[in-house]
Write an enzyme that holds these catalytic residues in place. Sequence first.
Site, short mmCIF file in Angstrom:
data_model
loop_
_atom_site.label_atom_id
_atom_site.label_comp_id
_atom_site.label_asym_id
_atom_site.label_seq_id
_atom_site.Cartn_x
_atom_site.Cartn_y
_atom_site.Cartn_z
N GLU A 459 24.60 60.41 53.04
CA GLU A 459 23.64 61.44 53.49
C GLU A 459 24.20 62.31 54.62
O GLU A 459 23.47 62.70 55.54
CB GLU A 459 22.31 60.81 53.92
CG GLU A 459 21.69 59.88 52.91
CD GLU A 459 21.54 60.51 51.53
OE1 GLU A 459 21.55 61.74 51.42
OE2 GLU A 459 21.43 59.75 50.56
N GLY A 460 25.47 62.63 54.56
CA GLY A 460 26.07 63.52 55.55
C GLY A 460 26.99 62.78 56.48
O GLY A 460 26.55 61.93 57.25
#
Length: 611
Positions: A459-460
């Site tokens: 997620e990043g």
Amino acid sequence: MSALRFTVDFLLNDWLCATSLTQRERFADHSRETFDAVLDTCERIAREKFAPFNRTVDVQEPHFDGERVVLPQCTYDARLAYAQSGMLSAAQDYELGGMQLPYVVEAAANGFFACASVSINTSMLTSANANAILVAGSPVQQRVFAANEFSGQWAGTMALSEPQAGSSLSDIATRAEPDGEGVEGDALGARYRLRGNKMWISAGEHELTENIVHLVLAKIPDADGRLVAGVKGISLFIVPKHLVNERGELTGERNDVALAGLNHKLGWRGTTNTLLNFGEGRYPVRGKAGAIGYLVGQPGEGLKNMFHMMNEARIAIGMAATMLGLAGYYASLDYAKTRIQGRPVGQGGKDASQPPVPIIAHADVKRMLLAQKAYGEGALALNLYCAKLVDEGRTAPVDEAGRAKLLLEVLTPIAKSWPSEWCLEANSLAIQVHGGYGYTRDFPVEQYWRDNRLNMIHEGTHGIQAADLLGRKVRMLGGSGLKLLAETVNATIQKAMAHASLSGHANALTRALADVGSATKAAWANENADEALANAVPYMQAFGHMVIAWMWLDVACSALERDAALSDQRNVGRVSAMRFFFGYELPKIGAWLQVVRARDMTCADMEVDAF
């Protein structure tokens, strides 16, 4: 009651005063008793259906038998128990089958599952997917797709990355072309045919549910058939594995979404991770290739709509990292209390006639355990604090809600990144406490480390979170978010000054806050983004340490207000963890911020051939 439950109870009730939320109309049906009942249920299911099978799902990886993805039976049983608990829709409206629980209680309750077995529970993306549809989807999309996900009948994914683009979403090449056929299903939204490849899709293919709802980012070609460059051309589409009608009934037709391969991972092995091909023609729909997708919201607003999902997913990843850190801490604490080895150095350590002692008697083992406690419980405090900000943003009076949303914007990169770095370090220390046994499969701590290593990327990545923090969050609205954070931290500092034993730590936090503020200004002194962001990760590390120090100081204030004499050993532990963080960790920010202030370009200017 487990150690985790005691910690959650203190943070929820004594520190965050979560029951005060029941004064809001949305939560009026709830009380401390209903919150406790939810926590009890989740702790029991996690203990019975998740924890005993954590090793099973690690060694029995998902595999494709040529027709379907095969998972061990325990995964089906765990997911069914979770769905039946109602936790998929715990924070949703009654009309959606939800409990209208505060998000902070939902987050705390879900923590038990992550601590028990993070890779069995694939429901995080399902809830986030459905929430994104609630925000941006049409009423029919909400009724058909979101409702079936919240009930547990269907699962959801997030399909962003592509093999050639990775995290650079502006470079995605998946195409979505209008499908002009007038067939049943128009009520579900504007219909498109999607063609492209998506990579790293968690839970992208399985048989756990009767349908999988993919939320897919794709670009709609212009009149000349070309894809619009950059992120402004990205739109969001609902692409179900099996086609459905507007009543939510499966039509019996498979959509043109095909599994191209399973990714075999270091950790989280119980969750399928996939490469999916959309529209390759393996499952032609009504005689032609192209996966059927339904536009969510307006064309070109894909990233905006997807980020409703991304922000929630980032907090959830922070919580998953936190729980893995705590799982390793509890395992190494238990081991240190029972493993007999050596003699204390200052008490005749070389005298073999003296009996050996549990290794927890050794100062360095205590150091490693205290570090794990400081990282894990500090991260848990941060994640629950952010979860309560979500509730404040949704239900507080307008002015208070606005402040909560702004503060959450600034803290979200930290809520994801800090636990994923430092609770991974906690897992490394848990292995060290076990010594040689730590890297064998005789003990669970090596698996906790492997599972947690994903979270710095998931997620990043760290670099993405850091660029978001220094490049956008601390500067947005003229720096008002950073100013609000400083005001909130200063409120804790003033509270701590009332306790003589905390005043020195309050002064240290004052200096750290000022150092972060001055480094922020120095980074952007020339308004040169290349210089400012060259050391965004050290900036984020320093920023995160300042935030965790704030969390610990506030927690210590709460412990002392309720137990001034520190008669409860759990409160002694909390204050000791706070002291450890201020003494051993907070001083690290000086080196990190020095390169930020200097706008040091050593890394950025390194010639490729010089490597």
